[in-house]
Enzyme design. Structure first.
Site, mmCIF file in Angstrom:
data_model
loop_
_atom_site.group_PDB
_atom_site.id
_atom_site.type_symbol
_atom_site.label_atom_id
_atom_site.label_comp_id
_atom_site.label_asym_id
_atom_site.label_seq_id
_atom_site.Cartn_x
_atom_site.Cartn_y
_atom_site.Cartn_z
ATOM 1 N N TYR A 89 36.568 -5.842 40.722
ATOM 2 C CA TYR A 89 35.684 -6.853 41.296
ATOM 3 C C TYR A 89 34.926 -7.626 40.208
ATOM 4 C CZ TYR A 89 36.894 -4.074 45.342
ATOM 5 O OH TYR A 89 37.592 -3.398 46.305
ATOM 6 N N GLY B 295 40.660 0.906 45.556
ATOM 7 C CA GLY B 295 40.685 -0.157 44.558
ATOM 8 C C GLY B 295 39.766 0.227 43.420
ATOM 9 N N CYS C 181 23.421 -22.426 35.033
ATOM 10 C CA CYS C 181 22.142 -23.004 35.425
ATOM 11 C C CYS C 181 21.686 -22.500 36.781
ATOM 12 C CB CYS C 181 22.250 -24.525 35.434
ATOM 13 S SG CYS C 181 22.825 -25.128 33.864
ATOM 14 N N GLU C 182 21.356 -21.240 36.849
ATOM 15 C CA GLU C 182 20.913 -20.561 38.074
ATOM 16 C C GLU C 182 20.019 -19.423 37.648
ATOM 17 O OE1 GLU C 182 21.929 -19.886 41.498
ATOM 18 O OE2 GLU C 182 23.556 -21.319 41.727
#
Ligand code: LLP
Length: 398
Positions: A356, A259, A327-328
């Site tokens: 990915y 992949g 918000c992290e």
């Protein structure tokens, strides 16, 4: 062209180079010319229909892990007979669908799953082609979240059980054992662990043959690494020559499920700097893309290359954190990077975002999915529209 795309489509946007995708497929095919093989593109890396059709046109099969991916593979033009269905948790309806369309092989990962395949094949009065995924108990040298080959992992079954399941499949009237597979992890550079896994698989292959089971496909999974930040390239020729030699000896078709190697380098995520903040020792650049568009830095501490598409001539270089708007505190695209000090409005290209990236996007903070563009033969076109914010409400009931 990237500036023009950002201008026309706005940011954030993923841009894929279709010609480069074709070239990588050709490179892999060229390395395999002397080997009886089937390349099953691992759709999970990038399942955009336009990319699947490029793979289908080039003659690739697909490795799918859900009925959604199976549907997309078929819609993209991949033949069912070139599809392997992997995955540790296939639901009964997904198994039924795979049997109905006639995939090349349903790779089971437990005795219970083999029961379900036999029941569904019986219900459809047909014979299902099956493979067994071996857990070879080898530890690939990669991030622990993407290492799948150790005996403590949820994936596959140990050698003795793989043997028993294949022998059992041979006895069941509705099953035809065709394949033995393994996949020990992703983003691997040292193929020696893959060779070690292949040796264990070879043992199982020879044992089941002695018990009268003639398998056809020796499936080595994916895992080929790409140089996100460094220069180290995966040694394709060593990989192919060793595995090709083994499968020739076994009289098997070598199935590969790459992949990342095929698509990671051909994709770019374009983002603009919204605001900047100077904190002790560094500049924080707040971008319009974040963990919702590229989760890999937050999840694996992965690093992607950045390049400025706006002129930075004469700017000072310094320590920079590129972060998103979510918000992290884990919402970052890259930390501690030596870069020209960003300014609001800067356009930044994040490299190796073909694999990915969009497939792992989320709508956290009610952020709608961002568009995808395919650049090909000197032109470009939108292959996924930017979702309008109202679409977030389509399936909700207040
Ligand atoms: N086959 C199987 C059974 C797999 O589980 C995978 C990947 C592949 C093939 C394709 O592996 P590749 O050639 O792309 O390494 N989200 C992670 C990667 C997860 C890979 C999961 N399985 C990342 O962003 O690094």
């Amino acid at each position: 062209m990237l500036q023009a795309i950002a201008g026309a489509v706005d940011t954030p946007v993923y841009v894929y180079d279709g010609d480069a995708f074709d070239e990588r497929i050709e490179r892999l095919q060229a390395a395999l010319t002397d080997v009886d093989h089937l390349i099953c593109y691992a759709l999970k890396a990038n399942d955009s229909l336009a990319m699947i059709s490029i793979a289908a046109h080039a003659g690739l099969g697909a490795d799918v892990v859900s009925s959604g991916e199976l549907l997309k593979a078929l819609r993209g033009g991949i033949l069912p007979a070139d599809v392997v269905f992997s995955g540790v948790g296939k639901r009964r309806d997904e198994i039924a669908m795979a049997i109905e369309v006639g995939v090349q092989s349903l790779n089971v990962e437990s005795a219970q799953e083999l029961d379900v395949v036999a029941e569904e094949a019986d219900a459809q009065r047909t014979v299902a082609r099956v493979g067994v995924r071996l857990n070879p108990d080898v530890s690939a040298d990669t991030h622990e979240y993407i290492a799948t080959g150790s005996s403590a992992a949820k994936f596959g079954v140990p050698p003795q059980e793989a043997y028993e399941l294949l022998v059992r499949a041979q006895r069941e009237p509705n099953l035809e054992p065709v394949s033995l597979s393994f996949h020990i992890g992703s983003q691997i550079f040292d193929p020696s662990t893959i060779f070690e896994a292949a040796e264990r698989a070879e043992g199982v292959w020879r044992d089941v043959r002695a018990a009268g089971v003639e398998l056809r496909e020796f499936d080595v999974g994916g895992g080929l690494g790409v140089p996100y930040m460094g220069a180290e390239e995966f040694d394709l020729s060593a990989y192919v020559s060793q595995l090709g030699k083994l499968t020739a000896e076994l009289g098997a078709t070598l199935v590969l499920e790459p992949g990342r190697w095929l698509v990671a380098p051909v994709g770019t995520l374009l983002t603009r700097v919204l605001y900047t903040k100077d904190v002790p020792g560094r500049r924080i650049a707040i971008c319009d893309a974040g963990m919702t568009e590229l989760l890999r830095p937050a999840l694996y501490g992965a690093e992607h290359p950045f390049s400025f598409l706006t002129d930075t001539a004469g700017r000072q270089t310094g320590l920079v954190d590129l972060v998103g708007p979510v918000c992290e505190a884990s919402d970052f695209l890259g930390k501690d990077r030596q870069l020209p000090l960003p300014e609001p409005g800067d356009l930044i290209a994040i490299g190796f975002a073909g694999a990915y990236a969009r497939v792992m996007a989320s709508q956290y903070n009610a952020r709608p999915p961002v568009p995808e563009v395919l650049a090909e033969a000197g032109g470009w076109r939108v292959i996924r529209e930017r979702a309008i914010i109202d679409s977030l409400l389509d399936t909700e009931r207040a």
